[in-house]
Design a protein around this motif. Structure first.
Motif, mmCIF file in Angstrom:
data_model
loop_
_atom_site.group_PDB
_atom_site.id
_atom_site.type_symbol
_atom_site.label_atom_id
_atom_site.label_comp_id
_atom_site.label_asym_id
_atom_site.label_seq_id
_atom_site.Cartn_x
_atom_site.Cartn_y
_atom_site.Cartn_z
ATOM 1 N N TYR A 35 1.537 -48.281 -6.297
ATOM 2 C CA TYR A 35 0.510 -48.789 -7.191
ATOM 3 C C TYR A 35 -0.050 -47.599 -7.947
ATOM 4 C CZ TYR A 35 0.269 -53.282 -4.735
ATOM 5 O OH TYR A 35 0.559 -54.516 -4.205
ATOM 6 N N PHE A 91 -0.816 -44.621 -5.727
ATOM 7 C CA PHE A 91 -0.948 -44.961 -4.318
ATOM 8 C C PHE A 91 0.365 -45.509 -3.785
ATOM 9 C CE2 PHE A 91 -5.409 -44.386 -3.733
ATOM 10 C CZ PHE A 91 -6.021 -44.755 -4.906
ATOM 11 N N LEU A 104 -1.434 -54.451 3.509
ATOM 12 C CA LEU A 104 -0.811 -53.187 3.168
ATOM 13 C C LEU A 104 -1.649 -52.028 3.661
ATOM 14 C CD1 LEU A 104 0.746 -55.128 1.268
ATOM 15 C CD2 LEU A 104 0.701 -53.311 -0.439
ATOM 16 N N PHE A 106 -2.426 -48.204 2.830
ATOM 17 C CA PHE A 106 -2.339 -47.312 1.680
ATOM 18 C C PHE A 106 -2.495 -45.852 2.086
ATOM 19 C CE2 PHE A 106 -2.323 -49.985 -2.107
ATOM 20 C CZ PHE A 106 -2.677 -51.215 -1.591
ATOM 21 N N GLY A 107 -1.831 -44.994 1.337
ATOM 22 C CA GLY A 107 -2.078 -43.575 1.446
ATOM 23 C C GLY A 107 -3.314 -43.182 0.661
ATOM 24 N N GLU A 108 -3.646 -41.906 0.700
ATOM 25 C CA GLU A 108 -4.857 -41.427 0.029
ATOM 26 C C GLU A 108 -4.641 -41.183 -1.455
ATOM 27 O OE1 GLU A 108 -7.207 -39.472 3.826
ATOM 28 O OE2 GLU A 108 -6.710 -38.212 2.091
#
Lengths: 115, 116
Positions: A35, A91, A104, A106-108
Motif C-alpha cells: 500500500y 507500507f 492485515l 502492516f510494517g512501519e
C-alpha cells in the motif's frame, strides 16, 4: 510478537532512478500486499501477491512497478524509473490466510522521497 | 463498490473525556470493517474488526465500535482518552474480491489530539 519489517525506513532518490523497497512478512503468512500513502492523502492499495504471483493490482500499479518474492522471506517492491509523484510512504502488509477476514499486519513503512 | 467516509479530519479532546471518531461506509453487501491506528513514525496497527458477528466490537486499549447497518456507520469510541491515544485513526472496509484476497479500502483518516 511477530511483525512485518521494512527496509529502508527512509530513502531519498533522484527522479529516474530505480528503487527497491524490501519487506519481510510474518513467517507463516501467505498473502502479501503493498500500500502507499502520499502525504496528506488516503492509504491506497497497490498490489496483492499470493502463491508467487500477483493476485490483484490497482490502476496505480503500472509497468514501472514490480513485486517479487525472491526467496522464502523477502517481498520486494521495485520502482523502475521513479517520478516525483512516487514520493510517498509505502507500507508492506501480510495476511495469514483468508479466514482472518482482512486482518492485515502492516510494517512501519518506507518513506520514499523523489527529488 | 465499497468506500468509507471519515467525517472528521481532526478531533481534539481533553484527557479523561470520551472519544468519538465517526465513520460511515458504503457497501453493496455485508462488509468487514476495521479500525487501524497509526502512531507517529509507526506502522498501522489493528484496533478492532467487525465481521458480521456481534455488532458491538471491543478492541485494544479500551476502544470499541458499534456496527449500525441502518445508519451505515461504524463509529469508534472510548470512554476516557489517554495522552497515549494521540494518533491517526483509519476506518477501513474490506473489499472482498474474487478469491477473497482481502483488499482493504481506507478512509482518509482522523487525527486525534489529546490535551492535558
Amino acid at each position: 510478537e511477530p511483525e512485518v519489517t521494512q527496509t529502508p525506513s527512509h530513502q531519498v532518490t533522484q527522479m529516474g532512478q530505480e528503487v527497491i523497497l524490501r519487506c519481510v512478512p510474518i513467517s507463516n503468512h501467505l498473502y502479501f500486499y503493498w500500500y502507499r500513502q502520499i502525504l496528506g492523502q488516503k492509504v491506497e492499495f497497490l498490489v496483492s501477491f499470493y502463491n508467487n504471483e500477483i493476485s490483484e493490482k490497482s490502476e496505480i500499479f503500472d509497468d514501472q512497478f514490480s513485486v517479487e518474492r525472491p526467496d522464502g522471506s523477502n517481498f520486494t517492491l521495485k520502482i523502475r524509473s521513479t517520478k516525483l509523484e512516487d514520493s510517498a510512504m509505502y507500507f508492506c502488509a501480510s495476511l495469514r490466510d483468508r479466514g482472518t477476514a482482512g486482518e492485515l499486519f502492516f510494517g512501519e513503512g518506507s518513506r520514499l522521497t523523489v527529488l | 463498490a465499497q468506500s468509507v467516509t471519515q467525517l472528521d479530519s481532526h478531533v481534539s479532546v481533553s484527557e479523561g473525556t470520551p472519544v468519538l471518531l465517526r465513520c460511515n461506509y458504503s457497501s453493496s453487501y455485508s462488509p468487514s470493517l476495521f479500525w487501524y491506528v497509526q502512531h507517529p513514525n509507526k506502522g498501522l496497527q489493528l484496533l478492532l474488526k467487525y465481521t458480521s458477528a456481534a455488532t458491538l466490537v471491543k478492541g485494544i486499549n479500551g476502544f470499541e465500535a458499534e456496527f449500525k447497518k441502518s445508519e451505515t456507520s461504524f463509529h469508534l469510541t472510548k470512554p476516557s482518552a489517554h495522552m497515549s491515544d494521540a494518533a491517526e485513526y483509519f476506518c477501513v472496509v474490506s473489499g472482498a474480491i474474487s478469491g477473497g484476497y482481502n483488499k482493504l479500502i481506507f478512509g482518509a483518516g482522523t487525527r486525534l489530539a489529546v490535551h492535558p
